[in-house]
Design a protein around this motif. Structure first.
Motif, PDB file in Angstrom:
ATOM      1  N   UNK A  20       0.830  -1.203   0.000  1.00 40.46           N
ATOM      2  CA  UNK A  20       0.000   0.000   0.000  1.00 40.46           C
ATOM      3  C   UNK A  20       0.863   1.251   0.000  1.00 40.46           C
ATOM      4  N   UNK A  21       0.479   2.225  -0.795  1.00 41.69           N
ATOM      5  CA  UNK A  21       1.154   3.520  -0.798  1.00 41.69           C
ATOM      6  C   UNK A  21       0.390   4.474   0.104  1.00 41.69           C
ATOM      7  N   UNK A  22       0.998   5.605   0.419  1.00 41.35           N
ATOM      8  CA  UNK A  22       0.305   6.611   1.206  1.00 41.35           C
ATOM      9  C   UNK A  22      -0.899   7.138   0.425  1.00 41.35           C
ATOM     10  N   UNK A  23      -1.965   7.456   1.157  1.00 42.63           N
ATOM     11  CA  UNK A  23      -3.150   7.984   0.502  1.00 42.63           C
ATOM     12  C   UNK A  23      -4.115   6.874   0.128  1.00 42.63           C
ATOM     13  N   UNK A  24      -4.985   7.175  -0.811  1.00 39.45           N
ATOM     14  CA  UNK A  24      -6.008   6.221  -1.227  1.00 39.45           C
ATOM     15  C   UNK A  24      -5.399   5.163  -2.146  1.00 39.45           C
ATOM     16  N   UNK A  25      -5.754   3.907  -1.911  1.00 43.08           N
ATOM     17  CA  UNK A  25      -5.288   2.800  -2.731  1.00 43.08           C
ATOM     18  C   UNK A  25      -6.486   2.102  -3.360  1.00 43.08           C
ATOM     19  N   UNK A  26      -6.343   1.709  -4.593  1.00 46.89           N
ATOM     20  CA  UNK A  26      -7.397   0.974  -5.293  1.00 46.89           C
ATOM     21  C   UNK A  26      -6.846  -0.405  -5.632  1.00 46.89           C
ATOM     22  N   UNK A  40     -27.672 -15.696  -2.126  1.00 45.31           N
ATOM     23  CA  UNK A  40     -27.047 -14.507  -1.559  1.00 45.31           C
ATOM     24  C   UNK A  40     -25.660 -14.861  -1.039  1.00 45.31           C
ATOM     25  N   UNK A  41     -24.686 -14.004  -1.352  1.00 46.56           N
ATOM     26  CA  UNK A  41     -23.312 -14.199  -0.888  1.00 46.56           C
ATOM     27  C   UNK A  41     -22.850 -12.954  -0.137  1.00 46.56           C
ATOM     28  N   UNK A  42     -22.107 -13.187   0.931  1.00 48.78           N
ATOM     29  CA  UNK A  42     -21.456 -12.107   1.676  1.00 48.78           C
ATOM     30  C   UNK A  42     -19.964 -12.142   1.380  1.00 48.78           C
ATOM     31  N   UNK A  43     -19.400 -10.983   1.079  1.00 49.78           N
ATOM     32  CA  UNK A  43     -17.970 -10.865   0.828  1.00 49.78           C
ATOM     33  C   UNK A  43     -17.360  -9.988   1.918  1.00 49.78           C
ATOM     34  N   UNK A  44     -16.380 -10.502   2.610  1.00 56.78           N
ATOM     35  CA  UNK A  44     -15.662  -9.739   3.633  1.00 56.78           C
ATOM     36  C   UNK A  44     -14.200  -9.626   3.224  1.00 56.78           C
ATOM     37  N   UNK A  45     -13.684  -8.422   3.246  1.00 54.76           N
ATOM     38  CA  UNK A  45     -12.285  -8.180   2.903  1.00 54.76           C
ATOM     39  C   UNK A  45     -11.599  -7.508   4.079  1.00 54.76           C
ATOM     40  N   UNK A  46     -10.475  -8.064   4.483  1.00 54.70           N
ATOM     41  CA  UNK A  46      -9.728  -7.482   5.596  1.00 54.70           C
ATOM     42  C   UNK A  46      -8.278  -7.209   5.220  1.00 54.70           C
ATOM     43  N   UNK A  47      -7.756  -6.066   5.652  1.00 54.40           N
ATOM     44  CA  UNK A  47      -6.346  -5.731   5.464  1.00 54.40           C
ATOM     45  C   UNK A  47      -5.646  -5.907   6.814  1.00 54.40           C
ATOM     46  N   UNK A  48      -4.662  -6.803   6.850  1.00 51.62           N
ATOM     47  CA  UNK A  48      -3.955  -7.129   8.093  1.00 51.62           C
ATOM     48  C   UNK A  48      -2.497  -6.702   7.947  1.00 51.62           C
TER      49      UNK A  48
END
Length: 371
Positions: A20-26, A40-48
């Motif tokens: 990840x760079x500083x600021x907003x990351x896509x 129905x599906x649930x999507x969970x995304x986590x940044x560790x």
């Protein structure tokens, strides 16, 4: 980064490093190319981070429509329709449109929905479709349990299309005795569901408290939401009534028609054109003729001597949408012709912002259980 994709039928999880760079990351992630069952599906995304601390999380819901599953279901329905129960049991056969229309709704949604479309209806259709399909697999009609408000459908004799309607069957319905039918016509620009909810909420409570006897509540969806129950839209109401009679034991001598605003005009029109079908009619803030450019009958001109329908007319004297002169002129004509009626003019009442359920229930008791 770690993601989890889960539903009642499938579970996936994976992790991969990200920088990840500083600021907003896509960051774009593509789900594995697998077979995803409909649902129905649930999507969970986590940044560790490197120390194992959760720094960001996001959750989203999406719905998968499997065309293979829909095609398979359509084939199974077609096969059941070739069987003996479908051929010999009219109730079983006539319940199928409730199942078929949900399949059609889902197919139409998959074909035409825009990105980020609301999927709440899709989830509901899928759950109800599978419930109804399980019933017909067991040889039972595709109907919802008594005590619930559900949407059914009939196949129009006009053009073969599936036409939906909402229906409430009281919880103590057994089918041993025929019971009254209460037909509620909604106003302009909306479908029948909200009107059905509000009417059913009050009527079911009254049934439970013994204020009135048990009755089935039918709310047809107008074919043209602003068509004022003219032409095929009016015919659909009559077809809905006949269709419900094939599914439940209806007392044909105790059918009451109610309508609000546009539905009030529809209740006037249908009860006057087909007076032998209806015991009574409730007209709430109803006009005596449709607005231009629609060409429909003037209610006053439809009134004839000898009509045996009992009318309850309710109108606010401050109604700016449908002026009270509509009700006054109609009631005056009823008087002249000797047609039995009761008129309630609500002082200060606007277009439907009044509650006259006490009078409506009293009128229904006298009409359906005392005469």
């Amino acid at each position: 980064a770690q993601y989890v994709v889960s539903s009642a039928k499938k579970y996936l999880t994976a992790a991969e490093p990200v920088s990840l760079a500083k600021g907003m990351n896509f960051i774009r992630y593509s789900l594995p190319k697998e077979d995803y069952p409909s649902g129905v599906y649930d999507v969970s995304l986590g940044i560790i981070d490197k120390d194992g601390s959760l720094r960001h999380t996001g959750n989203h819901t999406f719905f998968v429509v499997s065309r293979d599953e829909l095609d398979s279901l359509a084939k199974q329905i077609a096969k059941i329709k070739e069987g003996k129960p479908y051929a010999e049991d009219a109730k079983f056969r006539n319940s199928f449109p409730a199942l078929e229309i949900r399949l059609q709704w889902i197919q139409d949604f998959a074909q035409n929905a825009q990105a980020y479309a609301d999927i709440s209806g899709l989830k509901e259709w899928d759950e109800e479709m599978m419930l109804l399909f399980q019933k017909v697999e067991m040889g039972e009609p595709a109907l919802f349990p008594a005590g619930t408000l559900g949407r059914l459908a009939h196949r129009s004799q006009i053009d073969g299309t599936l036409q939906p309607y909402s229906l409430f069957v009281p919880g103590d319905y057994t089918g041993k005795e025929p019971i009254p039918l209460y037909v509620a016509l909604h106003g302009s620009g909306v479908d029948e569901r909200q009107f059905a909810y509000s009417v059913t909420d009050r009527m079911a409570a009254a049934m439970g408290q013994g204020e009135i006897g048990p009755m089935i509540i039918l709310a047809p969806k107008a074919r043209d939401l602003s068509g004022w129950y003219l032409g095929n839209s009016g015919r659909d109401v009559l077809e809905c009534i006949e269709h419900v009679k094939t599914l439940y034991r209806i007392d044909s001598k105790r059918i009451v028609l109610e309508g609000f605003s546009m539905g009030g005009y529809g209740a006037w029109r249908l009860s006057l054109l087909y007076p032998d079908m209806f015991k009574g009619a409730i007209i709430g803030s109803g006009a005596i003729k449709p607005p231009p450019p629609l060409a429909g009958e003037n209610i006053i001109e439809l009134m004839k001597p000898g009509i045996k329908v009992y009318y309850l007319v309710i109108h606010g004297d401050s109604d700016n949408a449908v002026p009270v002169t509509n009700a006054r002129s109609a009631v005056e004509k009823l008087k002249q012709l000797g047609i039995e009626h009761r008129y309630i003019e609500v002082k200060g009442g606007a277009h439907g912002n009044y509650d006259r359920w006490t009078e409506i229930l009293s009128w229904l008791r006298a009409l359906l259980w005392s005469r």
